[in-house]
Design a protein around this motif. Structure first.
Motif, PDB file in Angstrom:
ATOM      1  N   GLU A  54       0.856  -1.182   0.000  1.00 41.12           N
ATOM      2  CA  GLU A  54       0.000   0.000   0.000  1.00 41.12           C
ATOM      3  C   GLU A  54       0.895   1.235   0.000  1.00 41.12           C
ATOM      4  OE1 GLU A  54      -3.835  -0.333   2.542  1.00 41.12           O
ATOM      5  OE2 GLU A  54      -2.236  -1.309   3.719  1.00 41.12           O
ATOM      6  N   ASN A  55       0.308   2.361  -0.342  1.00 42.24           N
ATOM      7  CA  ASN A  55       0.962   3.666  -0.230  1.00 42.24           C
ATOM      8  C   ASN A  55       2.350   3.667  -0.861  1.00 42.24           C
ATOM      9  OD1 ASN A  55      -1.338   4.599   1.236  1.00 42.24           O
ATOM     10  ND2 ASN A  55      -0.537   3.517   3.026  1.00 42.24           N
ATOM     11  N   GLN A  56       3.388   3.966  -0.081  1.00 42.50           N
ATOM     12  CA  GLN A  56       4.756   4.072  -0.604  1.00 42.50           C
ATOM     13  C   GLN A  56       5.241   2.755  -1.209  1.00 42.50           C
ATOM     14  OE1 GLN A  56       6.634   6.947  -0.895  1.00 42.50           O
ATOM     15  NE2 GLN A  56       7.932   5.622  -2.151  1.00 42.50           N
ATOM     16  N   ASN A  60       7.183   2.061  -4.678  1.00 45.36           N
ATOM     17  CA  ASN A  60       8.443   1.314  -4.755  1.00 45.36           C
ATOM     18  C   ASN A  60       8.341   0.157  -5.754  1.00 45.36           C
ATOM     19  OD1 ASN A  60       9.385   3.076  -2.819  1.00 45.36           O
ATOM     20  ND2 ASN A  60       9.181   1.630  -1.140  1.00 45.36           N
ATOM     21  N   LEU A  61       7.193  -0.519  -5.779  1.00 45.86           N
ATOM     22  CA  LEU A  61       6.994  -1.565  -6.782  1.00 45.86           C
ATOM     23  C   LEU A  61       7.009  -0.951  -8.178  1.00 45.86           C
ATOM     24  CD1 LEU A  61       6.394  -4.451  -7.715  1.00 45.86           C
ATOM     25  CD2 LEU A  61       3.962  -3.992  -7.273  1.00 45.86           C
ATOM     26  N   GLY A  62       6.414   0.227  -8.330  1.00 46.53           N
ATOM     27  CA  GLY A  62       6.445   0.927  -9.610  1.00 46.53           C
ATOM     28  C   GLY A  62       7.862   1.198 -10.077  1.00 46.53           C
ATOM     29  N   PRO A  87       1.193  -0.144 -10.520  1.00 47.03           N
ATOM     30  CA  PRO A  87       0.671  -0.448  -9.185  1.00 47.03           C
ATOM     31  C   PRO A  87      -0.354   0.559  -8.659  1.00 47.03           C
ATOM     32  CG  PRO A  87       3.060  -0.612  -9.222  1.00 47.03           C
ATOM     33  CD  PRO A  87       2.641   0.032 -10.499  1.00 47.03           C
ATOM     34  N   LYS A  88      -0.507   1.677  -9.321  1.00 48.47           N
ATOM     35  CA  LYS A  88      -1.405   2.726  -8.825  1.00 48.47           C
ATOM     36  C   LYS A  88      -2.851   2.519  -9.286  1.00 48.47           C
ATOM     37  CE  LYS A  88       0.384   5.770  -6.812  1.00 48.47           C
ATOM     38  NZ  LYS A  88       0.588   5.897  -5.390  1.00 48.47           N
TER      39      LYS A  88
END
Length: 186
Positions: A54-56, A60-62, A87-88
């Motif tokens: 989630e969130n950050q 980071n996955l992006g 991922p968003k």
């Protein structure tokens, strides 16, 4: 629920590409994972695990997907930006990754099937809690950059990214399937 209601519920599961907040909370996730872990698992090896992003962590996955795109030689700015933003598309991603165990009676392919069954159970458990989801994969998910992101050894892999949230649109009912096309009796 009676038997027919349960079968209708399972058949109503649909992949939803547009997902909005909120995502499941910790208690809902624990319950869904508890259901996922009832998947067939020969010798109870627990050959997979789930990683919640989630969130950050989504950002980071992006970045890892961006790097994976670069690593495969794609320098097109549109493709790089798209990879970074993948991922968003949901407020939460639950990644399923393998954790293969060496066992003389349980080959890796059987452990992978167990992970797939676990993901299916997870999808149904999330739906039962009112959430929508989609199981995504693709050529980037087992790139070196993404495997590094999840601290996976070379022999383990990402089974899929489960995007989770609330449905952003209503999908039409699933079309009936002619089971005769998929069923053979001997």
């Amino acid at each position: 629920m009676n038997t027919q209601e349960i079968l209708d519920f399972i058949q109503s599961r649909r992949s939803m590409g547009r997902l909005l907040a909120p995502a499941p909370n910790a208690e809902q996730l624990k319950q869904a994972v508890s259901v996922a872990l009832t998947a067939p698992d020969h010798k109870q090896l627990n050959p997979f695990r789930f990683v919640v992003l989630e969130n950050q962590a989504l950002d980071n996955l992006g970045l890892a997907l961006h790097q994976a795109t670069l690593d495969k030689g794609d320098t097109d700015e549109t493709a790089l930006q798209k990879a970074k933003m993948l991922p968003k598309r949901a407020p939460m991603i639950i990644a399923c990754v393998t954790d293969y165990k060496n066992h003389p009676k349980v080959p890796e392919f059987e452990q992978l099937l167990s992970a797939g069954a676990g993901v299916q159970n997870l999808l149904l458990a999330l739906q039962a809690q009112g959430f929508a989801s989609v199981w995504r994969s693709g050529d980037l998910m087992n790139s070196q950059a993404v495997k590094q992101f999840f601290n996976l050894t070379d022999n383990n892999q990402v089974v899929g990214f489960i995007y989770v949230g609330m449905a952003g649109a209503e999908l039409p009912p699933r079309k009936a399937v002619n089971t005769d096309d998929f069923l053979t009796f001997y």
